[in-house]
Design a protein around this motif. Sequence first.
Motif, mmCIF file in Angstrom:
data_model
loop_
_atom_site.group_PDB
_atom_site.id
_atom_site.type_symbol
_atom_site.label_atom_id
_atom_site.label_comp_id
_atom_site.label_asym_id
_atom_site.label_seq_id
_atom_site.Cartn_x
_atom_site.Cartn_y
_atom_site.Cartn_z
ATOM 1 N N PHE A 189 -4.121 -9.049 5.965
ATOM 2 C CA PHE A 189 -4.111 -7.645 6.381
ATOM 3 C C PHE A 189 -3.229 -7.408 7.611
ATOM 4 O O PHE A 189 -3.167 -6.284 8.104
ATOM 5 N N TYR A 190 -2.573 -8.438 8.099
ATOM 6 C CA TYR A 190 -1.680 -8.292 9.246
ATOM 7 C C TYR A 190 -0.206 -8.238 8.818
ATOM 8 O O TYR A 190 0.679 -8.207 9.665
ATOM 9 N N SER A 191 0.034 -8.242 7.511
ATOM 10 C CA SER A 191 1.396 -8.120 6.991
ATOM 11 C C SER A 191 1.316 -7.405 5.650
ATOM 12 O O SER A 191 0.501 -7.782 4.786
ATOM 13 N N PHE A 192 2.135 -6.383 5.452
ATOM 14 C CA PHE A 192 2.064 -5.612 4.204
ATOM 15 C C PHE A 192 3.381 -4.866 3.992
ATOM 16 O O PHE A 192 4.157 -4.650 4.935
ATOM 17 N N TYR A 193 3.620 -4.470 2.754
ATOM 18 C CA TYR A 193 4.772 -3.645 2.417
ATOM 19 C C TYR A 193 4.323 -2.189 2.293
ATOM 20 O O TYR A 193 3.291 -1.908 1.666
ATOM 21 N N ASP A 194 5.106 -1.303 2.888
ATOM 22 C CA ASP A 194 4.881 0.135 2.769
ATOM 23 C C ASP A 194 5.704 0.610 1.572
ATOM 24 O O ASP A 194 6.932 0.651 1.626
ATOM 25 N N LEU A 195 5.025 0.955 0.464
ATOM 26 C CA LEU A 195 5.727 1.323 -0.759
ATOM 27 C C LEU A 195 6.638 2.526 -0.537
ATOM 28 O O LEU A 195 7.721 2.607 -1.140
ATOM 29 N N SER A 248 18.422 8.790 -1.962
ATOM 30 C CA SER A 248 18.497 10.234 -2.203
ATOM 31 C C SER A 248 17.127 10.869 -2.416
ATOM 32 O O SER A 248 17.025 12.091 -2.568
ATOM 33 N N SER A 249 16.086 10.068 -2.420
ATOM 34 C CA SER A 249 14.732 10.611 -2.602
ATOM 35 C C SER A 249 14.269 11.302 -1.320
ATOM 36 O O SER A 249 14.954 11.285 -0.301
ATOM 37 N N ALA A 250 13.088 11.899 -1.378
ATOM 38 C CA ALA A 250 12.559 12.634 -0.227
ATOM 39 C C ALA A 250 12.326 11.700 0.954
ATOM 40 O O ALA A 250 12.275 10.471 0.813
ATOM 41 N N ALA A 251 12.208 12.302 2.147
ATOM 42 C CA ALA A 251 11.951 11.518 3.357
ATOM 43 C C ALA A 251 10.642 10.761 3.219
ATOM 44 O O ALA A 251 9.740 11.172 2.476
ATOM 45 N N VAL A 252 10.532 9.655 3.952
ATOM 46 C CA VAL A 252 9.359 8.786 3.836
ATOM 47 C C VAL A 252 8.070 9.555 4.106
ATOM 48 O O VAL A 252 7.074 9.405 3.379
ATOM 49 N N LYS A 253 8.066 10.408 5.153
ATOM 50 C CA LYS A 253 6.839 11.118 5.517
ATOM 51 C C LYS A 253 6.416 12.123 4.454
ATOM 52 O O LYS A 253 5.246 12.534 4.413
ATOM 53 N N ASP A 254 7.350 12.535 3.574
ATOM 54 C CA ASP A 254 7.030 13.520 2.536
ATOM 55 C C ASP A 254 6.715 12.870 1.191
ATOM 56 O O ASP A 254 6.391 13.573 0.228
ATOM 57 N N GLN A 255 6.803 11.560 1.109
ATOM 58 C CA GLN A 255 6.561 10.871 -0.156
ATOM 59 C C GLN A 255 5.065 10.782 -0.451
ATOM 60 O O GLN A 255 4.234 10.645 0.439
ATOM 61 N N THR A 256 4.731 10.850 -1.727
ATOM 62 C CA THR A 256 3.388 10.548 -2.224
ATOM 63 C C THR A 256 3.549 9.750 -3.509
ATOM 64 O O THR A 256 4.661 9.637 -4.057
ATOM 65 N N ILE A 257 2.469 9.208 -4.022
ATOM 66 C CA ILE A 257 2.550 8.471 -5.288
ATOM 67 C C ILE A 257 3.053 9.391 -6.394
ATOM 68 O O ILE A 257 3.887 9.003 -7.232
ATOM 69 N N LYS A 309 8.362 3.366 2.178
ATOM 70 C CA LYS A 309 9.600 2.922 2.827
ATOM 71 C C LYS A 309 10.469 2.123 1.868
ATOM 72 O O LYS A 309 11.698 2.287 1.829
ATOM 73 N N GLU A 310 9.850 1.241 1.091
ATOM 74 C CA GLU A 310 10.604 0.440 0.133
ATOM 75 C C GLU A 310 11.254 1.337 -0.921
ATOM 76 O O GLU A 310 12.399 1.118 -1.330
ATOM 77 N N PHE A 311 10.529 2.366 -1.351
ATOM 78 C CA PHE A 311 11.060 3.286 -2.353
ATOM 79 C C PHE A 311 12.265 4.052 -1.799
ATOM 80 O O PHE A 311 13.276 4.211 -2.485
ATOM 81 N N HIS A 312 12.163 4.509 -0.541
ATOM 82 C CA HIS A 312 13.272 5.259 0.058
ATOM 83 C C HIS A 312 14.484 4.351 0.286
ATOM 84 O O HIS A 312 15.638 4.793 0.167
ATOM 85 N N SER A 351 0.838 -1.206 0.000
ATOM 86 C CA SER A 351 0.000 0.000 0.000
ATOM 87 C C SER A 351 0.868 1.248 0.000
ATOM 88 O O SER A 351 2.056 1.204 0.327
ATOM 89 N N ASP A 352 0.243 2.348 -0.361
ATOM 90 C CA ASP A 352 0.916 3.651 -0.343
ATOM 91 C C ASP A 352 0.930 4.172 1.089
ATOM 92 O O ASP A 352 0.002 4.851 1.533
ATOM 93 N N GLY A 353 1.950 3.850 1.861
ATOM 94 C CA GLY A 353 2.003 4.244 3.262
ATOM 95 C C GLY A 353 1.268 3.258 4.141
ATOM 96 O O GLY A 353 0.829 2.183 3.701
ATOM 97 N N GLN A 354 1.084 3.647 5.410
ATOM 98 C CA GLN A 354 0.504 2.732 6.393
ATOM 99 C C GLN A 354 -0.922 3.104 6.803
ATOM 100 O O GLN A 354 -1.582 2.341 7.506
#
Length: 699
Positions: free
Chosen positions: A127-133, A143-152, A135-138, A102-105
């Motif tokens: 639904f009890y295990s998932f990847y945070d896109l 060198s990309s933006a911080a996780v909290k500032d990321q969007t699709i 975090k994976e992207f960062h 998913s896009d974030g948590q």
Amino acid sequence: SLVVLFGATAGAYGAKLGSDERELILLVWQVVDLPSKKVGTLHKSLVKADNLDLSDQCREVSGLTPEGLGKAEPLDRVLQQFSQLVSSDLKVLGRSSYTLCSDGQLLIRQVLHPETSKKNFLLSDCFYSFYDLRKEFHTCYPSSAAVKDQTIKTMAEYLGLGTDETEEDFGVWQVKTMVAIIFSMLSESSDHVFTEPETVKYKYETGPCSKSETVDSETVIRARGLPWQSSDQDIARFFKGLNIAKGGVALCLNAQGRRNGEALVRFVNSEQRDLALERHKHHMGSRYIEVYKATGEEFLKIAGGTSNEVAQFLSKENQVIIRMRGLPFTATQEDVLGFLGPECPVTGGKEGLLFVKYPDGRPTGDAFVLFSCEEYAQNALKKHKEILGKRYIELFRSTAAEVQQVVLNRYMSTPLIPTLPTPIIPVIPPPYAIATGSIRDCVRLRGLPYTAGIDDILEFMGDATADIKPHGVHMVLNQQGRPSGDAFIQMKSADKAFMVAQKCHKKMMKDRYVEVFQCSGEEMNFVLMGGTLNRSGLSPPPCKLPCLSPPAYAAFQTAAVIPAEAALYQPQALLPTTRTPQASTTAPPAVTYYPAQAAQLYMNYTAYYPSPPVSPTTVGYIAAPPGAVAAAATATHTPILPQPGALVRMQGLPYNTGMKEILSFFQGYQYAPDDYNGLIQLSDQARSMLQAPKEWVCL
């Protein structure tokens, strides 16, 4: 395989998703096979919410309408369809297992888990295990933006993916873009591997906490407004989707050992704590719960313990704890086990019982019981208010933290109100006078917020604070000792008072406007002693005789006029001396004393009680050591009271009692002259410490 998942609610969107408790209205997903880089069918499903009132942001961003959502399926049916369609797509791709991405948590932790918990149905294991896109992207692109500032959108722009959001339906564009981002991360240049998914705990784990343990303050919150009967499991359910640390729920107790509607909750990390803060004013049943930051020290103070007895009792993990209250003091372990019966066996028999005792070994009537499963605990709770011996027994759910609070702190081991705090200070008139006269050098503040204090008033006055007399701020409290919303301020002159009244009248303090009127010292004293000041003029207080208010201690610090010898006495000197038939000239003089804590109640908060429920006279009159008496008399040149035993105090008098009624009451006894001013041979200000509208002091 991954199942790329996107969703939206009827309320906030983006970083605030789930913060407003709005229901899910849209799910979009697509299966992605990582080894072959193939995709399944893209599915979009509307969800019928109980409340179809969409926010303006939701209407604008999603383009959905209540009419369209009204024809959709409810959430439980949509989730069933989700599982069936995902399984079908996996078969086509030759796969059997998958993990969500998913896009974030927020979608999973803040929307799906809380909503399904409130609607009382279970989510499937996926639904009890998932990847945070994000975090994976960062991780893939540091060198990309911080996780909290990321969007699709920002992730797509970083990779240079040319996608137009307006070309696709809401939700469809987001899923297609997320799939494109994943394929870019799997390319030979990046070669990213999805290895460490995020996890959601299935259930809250109980356990003890040691005072020597280190608790990070960035992981603790305080929940306020909880129903008194709520348990640690209820609180964990309120925070469903977030990972609470083992034994991380600590219910707060008051001085009597009862729950006060607050709890401290410790999460596994600061990220989970920040998500918990977004649930401020979410609901538990019909009540909204306030959520604030707290510290690790506060958590350890409530949950920490070091007792071997408690540690051994709580060593059996994943047990359901029940608290029993109201047990007969003679109750034994056999009595409690017999009361619970065979339908709710206690874990370990007698070892699963813990009686709470005072430090001297006396039973308090409380006990804690361990049960191995929820079924046994429910059977025990059915015995709530059944009889054991001649008493009915109360049973409640409890927690490990509550066990440690009650057993370790021995919540009733010390009296709530000390009977004789020390040191002892003699009653000495202060070196200033209460305002009197008709000069209008005072101002009255009316309509103050009930939470306002001295500092708030000084800030409200602004530059005029410099023109306030020392000891010149007087808060008016009601009969219960609570702020009445009024205050009086003595200014240095009538002109200053006039200027303040003109400048500050109807000025805002916090969320209320405050009225400011010019008045005289005489008018101030009438109100401070229970009278009223209104358009009709002055109405005297309920006491017939004019009397002064207790002397106030100012917000401006001054040196206290207290002889050093006054605090030097032996404990036996606190006992009242026995009256003897000796002449008063040979008897050692006594001075009226009152405890220092009573004075501290007024310190830095100049409070007047028009009709005080507790006044300095209720503390009692204590004979002081001769050295302190001599020092007090020499230092202040103040007349002192006659010998001990000559003083009689009357309580519970009618408010309209006058001199005649009191003298008539003592008819047949010898008493002092008729003049009341001769009854207590102290200055007016010293006498005011001994006198209140409902109490008289006679010699």
